[in-house]
Design a protein around this motif. Structure first.
Motif, mmCIF file in Angstrom:
data_model
loop_
_atom_site.group_PDB
_atom_site.id
_atom_site.type_symbol
_atom_site.label_atom_id
_atom_site.label_comp_id
_atom_site.label_asym_id
_atom_site.label_seq_id
_atom_site.Cartn_x
_atom_site.Cartn_y
_atom_site.Cartn_z
ATOM 1 N N TYR A 130 -1.889 6.932 7.512
ATOM 2 C CA TYR A 130 -3.266 7.418 7.528
ATOM 3 C C TYR A 130 -3.294 8.936 7.369
ATOM 4 C CZ TYR A 130 -8.023 8.347 9.025
ATOM 5 O OH TYR A 130 -9.319 8.779 9.074
ATOM 6 N N TYR A 131 -2.271 9.593 7.863
ATOM 7 C CA TYR A 131 -2.212 11.059 7.831
ATOM 8 C C TYR A 131 -1.413 11.597 6.648
ATOM 9 C CZ TYR A 131 -3.945 10.293 12.516
ATOM 10 O OH TYR A 131 -4.706 9.877 13.567
ATOM 11 N N ALA A 132 -0.905 10.722 5.802
ATOM 12 C CA ALA A 132 -0.090 11.140 4.661
ATOM 13 C C ALA A 132 -0.973 11.697 3.545
ATOM 14 C CB ALA A 132 0.716 9.955 4.139
ATOM 15 N N THR A 133 -0.340 12.404 2.630
ATOM 16 C CA THR A 133 -1.078 12.943 1.489
ATOM 17 C C THR A 133 -1.419 11.807 0.522
ATOM 18 O OG1 THR A 133 0.909 13.347 0.178
ATOM 19 C CG2 THR A 133 0.167 15.141 1.632
ATOM 20 N N THR A 134 -2.390 12.060 -0.334
ATOM 21 C CA THR A 134 -2.781 11.055 -1.322
ATOM 22 C C THR A 134 -1.613 10.698 -2.226
ATOM 23 O OG1 THR A 134 -5.040 11.922 -1.278
ATOM 24 C CG2 THR A 134 -4.465 10.521 -3.136
ATOM 25 N N SER A 135 -0.797 11.680 -2.583
ATOM 26 C CA SER A 135 0.332 11.385 -3.467
ATOM 27 C C SER A 135 1.368 10.496 -2.763
ATOM 28 C CB SER A 135 0.975 12.659 -4.006
ATOM 29 O OG SER A 135 1.454 13.469 -2.967
ATOM 30 N N GLU A 136 1.607 10.727 -1.474
ATOM 31 C CA GLU A 136 2.537 9.870 -0.725
ATOM 32 C C GLU A 136 1.998 8.438 -0.633
ATOM 33 O OE1 GLU A 136 4.677 12.106 2.809
ATOM 34 O OE2 GLU A 136 2.555 12.677 2.708
ATOM 35 N N ILE A 137 0.714 8.316 -0.360
ATOM 36 C CA ILE A 137 0.090 7.005 -0.258
ATOM 37 C C ILE A 137 0.140 6.299 -1.607
ATOM 38 C CG2 ILE A 137 -2.116 5.808 0.139
ATOM 39 C CD1 ILE A 137 -2.689 8.030 2.257
ATOM 40 N N SER A 138 -0.120 7.044 -2.675
ATOM 41 C CA SER A 138 -0.080 6.467 -4.028
ATOM 42 C C SER A 138 1.299 5.921 -4.351
ATOM 43 C CB SER A 138 -0.462 7.519 -5.067
ATOM 44 O OG SER A 138 -1.761 7.986 -4.847
ATOM 45 N N ARG A 139 2.327 6.673 -4.013
ATOM 46 C CA ARG A 139 3.699 6.209 -4.255
ATOM 47 C C ARG A 139 3.988 4.937 -3.458
ATOM 48 N NH1 ARG A 139 4.728 11.711 -4.269
ATOM 49 N NH2 ARG A 139 5.398 11.730 -2.107
ATOM 50 N N SER A 140 3.548 4.907 -2.213
ATOM 51 C CA SER A 140 3.784 3.732 -1.368
ATOM 52 C C SER A 140 3.036 2.512 -1.897
ATOM 53 C CB SER A 140 3.345 4.016 0.073
ATOM 54 O OG SER A 140 4.167 5.001 0.642
ATOM 55 N N ILE A 141 1.801 2.703 -2.319
ATOM 56 C CA ILE A 141 1.020 1.597 -2.872
ATOM 57 C C ILE A 141 1.651 1.115 -4.172
ATOM 58 C CG2 ILE A 141 -1.191 0.991 -3.944
ATOM 59 C CD1 ILE A 141 -2.548 2.672 -1.753
ATOM 60 N N HIS A 142 2.111 2.047 -5.008
ATOM 61 C CA HIS A 142 2.766 1.679 -6.269
ATOM 62 C C HIS A 142 3.991 0.803 -5.988
ATOM 63 C CE1 HIS A 142 5.133 2.375 -9.993
ATOM 64 N NE2 HIS A 142 3.924 2.303 -10.548
ATOM 65 N N THR A 143 4.767 1.190 -4.997
ATOM 66 C CA THR A 143 5.945 0.411 -4.608
ATOM 67 C C THR A 143 5.527 -0.970 -4.107
ATOM 68 O OG1 THR A 143 7.157 2.410 -4.051
ATOM 69 C CG2 THR A 143 7.965 0.360 -3.080
ATOM 70 N N MET A 144 4.494 -1.025 -3.272
ATOM 71 C CA MET A 144 4.010 -2.303 -2.752
ATOM 72 C C MET A 144 3.562 -3.217 -3.896
ATOM 73 S SD MET A 144 1.747 -1.268 0.583
ATOM 74 C CE MET A 144 1.420 -2.937 1.128
ATOM 75 N N ILE A 145 2.863 -2.651 -4.852
ATOM 76 C CA ILE A 145 2.390 -3.439 -5.991
ATOM 77 C C ILE A 145 3.578 -4.031 -6.738
ATOM 78 C CG2 ILE A 145 1.316 -3.283 -8.280
ATOM 79 C CD1 ILE A 145 -0.707 -1.321 -7.000
ATOM 80 N N LYS A 146 4.593 -3.209 -6.983
ATOM 81 C CA LYS A 146 5.775 -3.690 -7.695
ATOM 82 C C LYS A 146 6.470 -4.815 -6.920
ATOM 83 C CE LYS A 146 5.312 -0.999 -11.141
ATOM 84 N NZ LYS A 146 4.625 -1.558 -12.299
ATOM 85 N N GLU A 147 6.502 -4.686 -5.600
ATOM 86 C CA GLU A 147 7.151 -5.689 -4.760
ATOM 87 C C GLU A 147 6.357 -6.985 -4.649
ATOM 88 O OE1 GLU A 147 7.674 -3.645 -1.043
ATOM 89 O OE2 GLU A 147 9.389 -2.494 -1.777
ATOM 90 N N LYS B 99 -10.820 -2.177 -6.017
ATOM 91 C CA LYS B 99 -10.793 -3.192 -4.947
ATOM 92 C C LYS B 99 -9.359 -3.587 -4.616
ATOM 93 C CE LYS B 99 -15.251 -5.214 -6.131
ATOM 94 N NZ LYS B 99 -15.908 -6.371 -6.762
ATOM 95 N N LEU B 100 -8.558 -3.761 -5.646
ATOM 96 C CA LEU B 100 -7.162 -4.148 -5.453
ATOM 97 C C LEU B 100 -6.384 -3.043 -4.734
ATOM 98 C CD1 LEU B 100 -5.223 -6.461 -6.036
ATOM 99 C CD2 LEU B 100 -4.769 -5.434 -8.253
ATOM 100 N N ILE B 101 -6.586 -1.805 -5.162
ATOM 101 C CA ILE B 101 -5.930 -0.664 -4.512
ATOM 102 C C ILE B 101 -6.380 -0.562 -3.057
ATOM 103 C CG2 ILE B 101 -5.748 1.868 -4.484
ATOM 104 C CD1 ILE B 101 -4.081 0.401 -6.676
ATOM 105 N N ASN B 102 -7.655 -0.797 -2.816
ATOM 106 C CA ASN B 102 -8.171 -0.743 -1.449
ATOM 107 C C ASN B 102 -7.520 -1.812 -0.577
ATOM 108 O OD1 ASN B 102 -9.864 0.390 0.555
ATOM 109 N ND2 ASN B 102 -11.289 -1.297 0.298
ATOM 110 N N ARG B 103 -7.296 -2.992 -1.140
ATOM 111 C CA ARG B 103 -6.613 -4.060 -0.415
ATOM 112 C C ARG B 103 -5.201 -3.631 -0.016
ATOM 113 N NH1 ARG B 103 -6.844 -9.153 -3.931
ATOM 114 N NH2 ARG B 103 -4.594 -9.077 -3.841
ATOM 115 N N PHE B 104 -4.479 -3.027 -0.961
ATOM 116 C CA PHE B 104 -3.126 -2.550 -0.660
ATOM 117 C C PHE B 104 -3.171 -1.388 0.330
ATOM 118 C CE2 PHE B 104 -1.794 -4.914 -4.451
ATOM 119 C CZ PHE B 104 -0.621 -5.484 -3.989
#
Length: 81
Positions: free
Chosen positions: A34-51, A17-22
């Motif tokens: 939306y068109y990025a790879t899962t790994s790119e999205i994962s990296r971006s979400i990881h960065t957002m979480i840290k921030e 749920k938390l990942i979906n929110r991010f």
């Protein structure tokens, strides 16, 4: 099912749920993701979480404290895109 299994399943659901929110926030702020790879999205979400960790509740902070990019990628695998 044991209590431990139920607790782990609930923790996974909360992480999803938390990942979906991010993810929703990321695609709103950066529609091209939306068109990025899962790994790119994962990296971006990881960065957002840290921030944004300090803006999360104590429970949510505990869920994401040691979350890796790979774990985020696995959780995203449960989302149909």
């Amino acid at each position: 099912m044991t209590e431990k299994n139920i607790a782990e399943e609930n923790k996974s659901d909360e992480k999803r749920k938390l990942i979906n929110r991010f993810l929703m926030r990321l695609t709103k702020e950066q529609p091209q993701m939306y068109y990025a790879t899962t790994s790119e999205i994962s990296r971006s979400i990881h960065t957002m979480i840290k921030e944004h960790t300090n803006r999360l509740s104590v429970e949510e902070q505990a869920l994401v404290r040691r979350m890796s990019i790979e774990e985020i990628e696995g959780l995203l695998g449960f989302h149909a895109r």
